[in-house]
Design a protein around this motif. Sequence first.
Motif, mmCIF file in Angstrom:
data_model
loop_
_atom_site.group_PDB
_atom_site.id
_atom_site.type_symbol
_atom_site.label_atom_id
_atom_site.label_comp_id
_atom_site.label_asym_id
_atom_site.label_seq_id
_atom_site.Cartn_x
_atom_site.Cartn_y
_atom_site.Cartn_z
ATOM 1 N N PRO A 112 0.802 -1.237 0.000
ATOM 2 C CA PRO A 112 0.000 0.000 0.000
ATOM 3 C C PRO A 112 0.828 1.278 0.000
ATOM 4 O O PRO A 112 0.396 2.301 -0.529
ATOM 5 C CB PRO A 112 -0.843 -0.117 1.272
ATOM 6 N N ASP A 113 2.025 1.224 0.591
ATOM 7 C CA ASP A 113 2.855 2.432 0.652
ATOM 8 C C ASP A 113 3.525 2.750 -0.688
ATOM 9 O O ASP A 113 4.121 3.816 -0.841
ATOM 10 C CB ASP A 113 3.919 2.286 1.739
ATOM 11 N N GLU A 132 -5.388 2.105 3.298
ATOM 12 C CA GLU A 132 -4.133 1.676 3.905
ATOM 13 C C GLU A 132 -4.336 0.949 5.225
ATOM 14 O O GLU A 132 -3.536 0.098 5.602
ATOM 15 C CB GLU A 132 -3.217 2.887 4.092
#
Length: 380
Positions: A112-113, A132
């Motif tokens: 997600p990052d 997230e």
Amino acid sequence: MLKFFPLIMKTLWRHRSRTALTCVGAAIALFVFCFVGAVQEGMSDLQTRQAAKGSLIVFQANKFCPATSHLPQDYQQQIQKLPGVDDVIPIQVFTNNCRASLDVIVFYGLPPDKIRKARDFQLKAGNWGDFEEHQDAAVVGSAVASRRGIGVGDKFSIGDLTVQVAGIFHSSDPAEENYIYSHLEFLQRSKGMNLVGTVTQHEVLLKPGTDQLAICEMIDEKFRGGSVETDTRPKGVFQAKSLGDLTQLVEMSKYLGYACVVIVLSLVSTTTVMSVQDRVKEHAVFQTLGFTGRTVFALVLSESIVLSAIGGALGIALAVVTLELSSLSVSAEAVSVAFLPSLRLILVSLTVALFTGLAAGVWPAWQAARVDILSALRAS
């Protein structure tokens, strides 16, 4: 010829049934022409964008469908150490159909990052925080959301895979709007997909000025004797290979576009010839009133162009509205091509309509301009 425009429109209106049928035929042909062109525009746009991004795709050697490619996830660290590599993103791909289809659902699972670094899109609904924080959350492309009626907060399921929609995104790249992005670990751990430690592919982001082909060779050479051999290509080349037969089909569709042009040419030409034959006396009277043969030629030619332009404009407008509202795309092996109604396509289609009307009207206009006045009046 602008001063004669009302006369041209009255002539077309006087035979409105024939005019309407010709315009409808021309509209249908240009409608199909626009759809064929939209696929070609989408293919060209996809290839241009991916070539400009300069990223690489590392895939398992001798595999084709994403479901058959399983690379060790720890290849990421080894690739990251190569010179010229800016970042490496492990990606798990899930698709409900590897074959060419108009409604393929494609999931891309990424850490997600790293999603916002790897992809250029903005959320139009929802927020990144919800995505997230929840591993079963997903952000959905606006084209998929439109086709499937998906909204923020909904649950979306394909087979055993179910995600919570945390956001709907818009992208400058139309193809991206046909994908769903979820968490990497979620796809790896989904029911019936015990794929922890492996990924479908690695996407390699390069530093500016890096030689793509040199890095491709370095990566494949590094893993040639490893547990899983790799096949590394620039992203644009990889997608072109994935589309494969679909690319050839799109190329062949050009002939359908040419057929549409011939249909319009035949329809408008036939209508104009019939109009000239019905109005032999009228054209003779025009010449007795002082109209030159050149003026009569221009009048008939203008009628043909206006007829083709009206039908063409109608077909183009309907095609553009349909393409915009339907968000159509065609996919193969988890790569999507959006049907793209670009400004260039609209201008090309309008040019085709005008040119076809011009070509269709030359012969009938020449016949009308050369009519013998006395013979025409006596015959009538």
